[in-house]
Write a protein that holds these residues in place. Structure first.
Motif, PDB file in Angstrom:
ATOM      1  N   PRO A 149       0.384  -0.791  -0.395  1.00 60.49           N
ATOM      2  CA  PRO A 149      -0.188  -0.078  -0.116  1.00 60.49           C
ATOM      3  C   PRO A 149       0.562   1.887   0.008  1.00 60.49           C
ATOM      4  O   PRO A 149       0.098   2.196  -0.179  1.00 60.49           O
ATOM      5  CB  PRO A 149      -0.733  -0.523   1.297  1.00 60.49           C
ATOM      6  CG  PRO A 149      -0.993  -1.804   1.800  1.00 60.49           C
ATOM      7  CD  PRO A 149       0.437  -1.962   1.543  1.00 60.49           C
ATOM      8  N   LEU A 150       1.898   1.462   0.926  1.00 55.19           N
ATOM      9  CA  LEU A 150       2.649   2.210   0.511  1.00 55.19           C
ATOM     10  C   LEU A 150       3.139   3.039  -0.291  1.00 55.19           C
ATOM     11  O   LEU A 150       3.617   4.028  -1.431  1.00 55.19           O
ATOM     12  CB  LEU A 150       4.216   2.166   1.295  1.00 55.19           C
ATOM     13  CG  LEU A 150       5.307   3.401   2.260  1.00 55.19           C
ATOM     14  CD1 LEU A 150       3.823   4.086   3.326  1.00 55.19           C
ATOM     15  CD2 LEU A 150       6.470   2.445   2.692  1.00 55.19           C
ATOM     16  N   ARG A 155       2.810   6.597  -5.268  1.00 54.55           N
ATOM     17  CA  ARG A 155       2.430   6.973  -6.960  1.00 54.55           C
ATOM     18  C   ARG A 155       1.103   8.192  -7.015  1.00 54.55           C
ATOM     19  O   ARG A 155       0.959   8.304  -8.111  1.00 54.55           O
ATOM     20  CB  ARG A 155       2.045   6.042  -7.137  1.00 54.55           C
ATOM     21  CG  ARG A 155       2.515   4.831  -7.769  1.00 54.55           C
ATOM     22  CD  ARG A 155       2.615   4.002  -8.951  1.00 54.55           C
ATOM     23  NE  ARG A 155       1.011   3.252  -8.650  1.00 54.55           N
ATOM     24  CZ  ARG A 155       1.459   1.699  -7.645  1.00 54.55           C
ATOM     25  NH1 ARG A 155       2.456   1.772  -7.096  1.00 54.55           N
ATOM     26  NH2 ARG A 155       0.614   1.495  -8.062  1.00 54.55           N
ATOM     27  N   ARG A 156       0.825   8.462  -6.161  1.00 55.18           N
ATOM     28  CA  ARG A 156      -0.489   9.039  -5.495  1.00 55.18           C
ATOM     29  C   ARG A 156       0.060  11.311  -6.305  1.00 55.18           C
ATOM     30  O   ARG A 156       1.030  11.016  -5.119  1.00 55.18           O
ATOM     31  CB  ARG A 156      -1.163   9.387  -4.964  1.00 55.18           C
ATOM     32  CG  ARG A 156      -1.982   7.877  -4.541  1.00 55.18           C
ATOM     33  CD  ARG A 156      -3.165   7.635  -3.624  1.00 55.18           C
ATOM     34  NE  ARG A 156      -3.699   6.234  -3.990  1.00 55.18           N
ATOM     35  CZ  ARG A 156      -5.083   5.992  -2.844  1.00 55.18           C
ATOM     36  NH1 ARG A 156      -5.008   7.025  -1.456  1.00 55.18           N
ATOM     37  NH2 ARG A 156      -5.684   5.297  -2.625  1.00 55.18           N
ATOM     38  N   LYS A 157      -0.542  11.444  -6.946  1.00 57.12           N
ATOM     39  CA  LYS A 157       0.042  13.157  -6.500  1.00 57.12           C
ATOM     40  C   LYS A 157      -1.373  14.146  -5.673  1.00 57.12           C
ATOM     41  O   LYS A 157      -1.948  13.846  -5.537  1.00 57.12           O
ATOM     42  CB  LYS A 157      -0.100  13.645  -8.243  1.00 57.12           C
ATOM     43  CG  LYS A 157       0.149  12.667  -9.116  1.00 57.12           C
ATOM     44  CD  LYS A 157       2.004  13.313  -9.036  1.00 57.12           C
ATOM     45  CE  LYS A 157       2.929  11.963 -10.006  1.00 57.12           C
ATOM     46  NZ  LYS A 157       4.009  12.273  -9.558  1.00 57.12           N
ATOM     47  N   LEU A 169      10.298   9.299   2.369  1.00 52.65           N
ATOM     48  CA  LEU A 169       9.463   8.858   3.129  1.00 52.65           C
ATOM     49  C   LEU A 169       9.154   7.272   3.198  1.00 52.65           C
ATOM     50  O   LEU A 169       8.845   6.366   4.103  1.00 52.65           O
ATOM     51  CB  LEU A 169       8.623   9.721   3.448  1.00 52.65           C
ATOM     52  CG  LEU A 169       8.580  10.673   3.979  1.00 52.65           C
ATOM     53  CD1 LEU A 169       7.638  11.426   3.564  1.00 52.65           C
ATOM     54  CD2 LEU A 169       9.030  10.777   5.282  1.00 52.65           C
ATOM     55  N   VAL A 170       9.069   6.898   1.438  1.00 56.59           N
ATOM     56  CA  VAL A 170       9.169   5.802   1.408  1.00 56.59           C
ATOM     57  C   VAL A 170      10.107   4.618   2.013  1.00 56.59           C
ATOM     58  O   VAL A 170      10.121   3.626   1.635  1.00 56.59           O
ATOM     59  CB  VAL A 170       8.426   5.960  -0.335  1.00 56.59           C
ATOM     60  CG1 VAL A 170       8.776   4.494  -0.811  1.00 56.59           C
ATOM     61  CG2 VAL A 170       7.338   5.913  -0.730  1.00 56.59           C
ATOM     62  N   GLN A 171      11.126   4.944   1.417  1.00 55.62           N
ATOM     63  CA  GLN A 171      12.279   4.251   1.189  1.00 55.62           C
ATOM     64  C   GLN A 171      12.356   3.930   3.271  1.00 55.62           C
ATOM     65  O   GLN A 171      13.156   3.108   3.907  1.00 55.62           O
ATOM     66  CB  GLN A 171      13.905   4.722   1.107  1.00 55.62           C
ATOM     67  CG  GLN A 171      13.423   4.913  -0.286  1.00 55.62           C
ATOM     68  CD  GLN A 171      14.927   5.428  -0.876  1.00 55.62           C
ATOM     69  OE1 GLN A 171      16.410   5.520   0.240  1.00 55.62           O
ATOM     70  NE2 GLN A 171      15.266   6.818  -1.204  1.00 55.62           N
ATOM     71  N   ALA A 172      11.922   4.865   4.182  1.00 55.86           N
ATOM     72  CA  ALA A 172      12.311   4.929   5.589  1.00 55.86           C
ATOM     73  C   ALA A 172      10.663   3.865   5.234  1.00 55.86           C
ATOM     74  O   ALA A 172      11.418   2.655   6.771  1.00 55.86           O
ATOM     75  CB  ALA A 172      11.691   5.910   6.180  1.00 55.86           C
ATOM     76  N   GLY A 173       9.946   3.988   5.579  1.00 60.92           N
ATOM     77  CA  GLY A 173       8.956   2.987   5.871  1.00 60.92           C
ATOM     78  C   GLY A 173       8.895   1.282   4.659  1.00 60.92           C
ATOM     79  O   GLY A 173       8.769   0.210   5.976  1.00 60.92           O
ATOM     80  N   CYS A 241       2.935  -0.441   6.158  1.00 59.99           N
ATOM     81  CA  CYS A 241       4.040  -0.619   6.285  1.00 59.99           C
ATOM     82  C   CYS A 241       4.362  -2.340   6.312  1.00 59.99           C
ATOM     83  O   CYS A 241       5.220  -2.613   5.402  1.00 59.99           O
ATOM     84  CB  CYS A 241       5.626   0.057   6.971  1.00 59.99           C
ATOM     85  SG  CYS A 241       4.661   1.807   6.751  1.00 59.99           S
ATOM     86  N   CYS A 242       3.712  -3.033   7.032  1.00 58.22           N
ATOM     87  CA  CYS A 242       4.081  -4.205   7.789  1.00 58.22           C
ATOM     88  C   CYS A 242       3.305  -5.008   7.649  1.00 58.22           C
ATOM     89  O   CYS A 242       3.609  -6.168   7.490  1.00 58.22           O
ATOM     90  CB  CYS A 242       4.517  -4.004   9.625  1.00 58.22           C
ATOM     91  SG  CYS A 242       6.239  -3.225   9.682  1.00 58.22           S
ATOM     92  N   PHE A 243       2.228  -4.916   8.034  1.00 55.39           N
ATOM     93  CA  PHE A 243       1.371  -5.588   7.753  1.00 55.39           C
ATOM     94  C   PHE A 243       0.753  -5.434   6.293  1.00 55.39           C
ATOM     95  O   PHE A 243      -0.690  -6.403   6.150  1.00 55.39           O
ATOM     96  CB  PHE A 243       0.070  -5.749   8.993  1.00 55.39           C
ATOM     97  CG  PHE A 243       0.414  -6.431  10.575  1.00 55.39           C
ATOM     98  CD1 PHE A 243       0.414  -7.966  10.647  1.00 55.39           C
ATOM     99  CD2 PHE A 243       0.895  -5.193  11.635  1.00 55.39           C
ATOM    100  CE1 PHE A 243       1.427  -7.751  11.814  1.00 55.39           C
ATOM    101  CE2 PHE A 243       1.538  -5.683  12.489  1.00 55.39           C
ATOM    102  CZ  PHE A 243       1.449  -7.513  12.818  1.00 55.39           C
ATOM    103  N   LEU A 244       0.782  -4.401   5.431  1.00 56.03           N
ATOM    104  CA  LEU A 244       0.603  -3.938   4.424  1.00 56.03           C
ATOM    105  C   LEU A 244      -1.249  -4.457   4.300  1.00 56.03           C
ATOM    106  O   LEU A 244      -2.004  -4.589   3.203  1.00 56.03           O
ATOM    107  CB  LEU A 244       0.748  -5.748   3.429  1.00 56.03           C
ATOM    108  CG  LEU A 244       1.853  -5.872   2.813  1.00 56.03           C
ATOM    109  CD1 LEU A 244       2.312  -6.719   2.229  1.00 56.03           C
ATOM    110  CD2 LEU A 244       2.677  -4.608   2.415  1.00 56.03           C
ATOM    111  N   GLU A 245      -1.927  -3.436   5.396  1.00 53.38           N
ATOM    112  CA  GLU A 245      -3.194  -3.108   5.064  1.00 53.38           C
ATOM    113  C   GLU A 245      -3.232  -1.734   4.488  1.00 53.38           C
ATOM    114  O   GLU A 245      -2.536  -1.128   4.658  1.00 53.38           O
ATOM    115  CB  GLU A 245      -3.693  -2.585   6.717  1.00 53.38           C
ATOM    116  CG  GLU A 245      -3.839  -4.612   7.428  1.00 53.38           C
ATOM    117  CD  GLU A 245      -4.618  -3.714   8.749  1.00 53.38           C
ATOM    118  OE1 GLU A 245      -6.020  -3.054   8.623  1.00 53.38           O
ATOM    119  OE2 GLU A 245      -4.501  -4.386   9.506  1.00 53.38           O
TER     120      GLU A 245
END
Length: 285
Positions: A149-150, A155-157, A169-173, A241-245
């Motif tokens: 989901p991250l 990809r959203r604007k 921020l994406v790389q931190a997640g 990030c972890c449980f992909l909810e």
């Protein structure tokens, strides 16, 4: 019993699928429509140009066009003596599936075992990711960007036209997710991760069983990040990030109002990035 026999309206599946690879591609083009007249045996695909002119890009049999409509691959935009059709989301998904089937047939036998199913492929978006191995080497991996989901949020604007989540921020997640997955290498670990979201004792039941410091160190990093984020921020960051909810699911579980989780997630990722920078000297690529 005396009614005359009519020729089959729908062509065979082989013909329909073969024509779909050609016609649905054309219908995916901008301003493309399928035109079918009542007194014509053929249908045509027209593409409207910027100057208003129309260009014929494909011709197909009438019964194949009817088959597309019965499969909900095309929908009526204008009904009359000359009917106009446009492609549907089901048609776009079918095109992805058919392309994936062709790709599988062309792949080598040794690669067939790891190939995904055609129906799964229509929901995937493939890309490359650079991963650092334990020995320090860099390896490029082919991953499904739509899995996380991250990655989908990245990809959203925003209203200003810029990405809602910056790449740091994406790389931190993703770093938190990698530690989370490494931590589950230890035995009897997965059943205890719910304690991170319920406030239970995070130290109970975690044991590497003598397999080394890899899972233990990863668990410690996840625990420190969770504690530094605190309640609220940690809940949504861990779930996404972890449980992909998905965000909608996380908002319902946490009892939050709709579309509030996106802002809280961004704040949590900013706090997580600061934590990694201060504690580990993490510098995003």
């Amino acid at each position: 019993m005396t009614a005359p026999l009519r020729p089959p309206l729908v062509s065979d599946d082989t013909t329909v699928n073969r024509e779909a690879r050609r016609i649905l591609r054309r219908l995916c083009e901008k301003e493309a429509t399928l035109v079918l007249a009542q007194d014509m045996d053929k249908a045509i695909v027209l593409r409207k140009g910027s100057d208003g002119s129309q260009t014929r890009t494909a011709v197909l049999d009438r019964k194949v066009a009817h088959a597309f409509a019965l499969k909900d691959w095309i929908q009526t935009a204008k009904q009359g003596r000359v009917s106009i059709y446009t492609i549907t989301e089901a048609g776009k998904s079918a095109l992805k599936r058919l392309i994936e089937e062709d790709r599988k047939r062309r792949r080598a036998p040794m690669e067939m075992a790891e190939a995904t199913t055609p129906f799964l492929a229509q929901h995937q978006l493939w890309g490359e990711k650079t991963v650092e191995q334990d020995d320090g080497t860099i390896r490029k991996m082919r991953i499904n960007l739509a899995e996380s989901p991250l990655a989908m949020l990245a990809r959203r604007k925003g209203p200003d036209g810029k990405p809602f989540l910056t790449m740091d921020l994406v790389q931190a997640g993703e770093k938190l997710r990698e530690d989370f997955e490494r931590a589950q290498m230890g035995p009897r670990v997965a059943q205890n991760w719910d304690k991170f979201l319920t406030g239970g004792d995070r130290g109970a039941g975690f044991c590497d069983g003598g397999i080394g410091e890899g899972p233990s160190a990863a668990r410690n990093r996840v625990t420190r990040a969770h504690d530094d984020l605190g309640p609220g921020l940690a809940d949504v960051v861990m779930r996404v990030c972890c449980f992909l909810e998905g965000l909608e699911s996380a908002e319902k579980r946490l009892g939050w109002s709709a579309r509030s989780g996106k802002i809280v997630l961004k704040i949590g990722l900013q706090r997580l990035l600061t934590h990694y920078n201060e504690v580990y000297g993490f510098v995003p690529a």
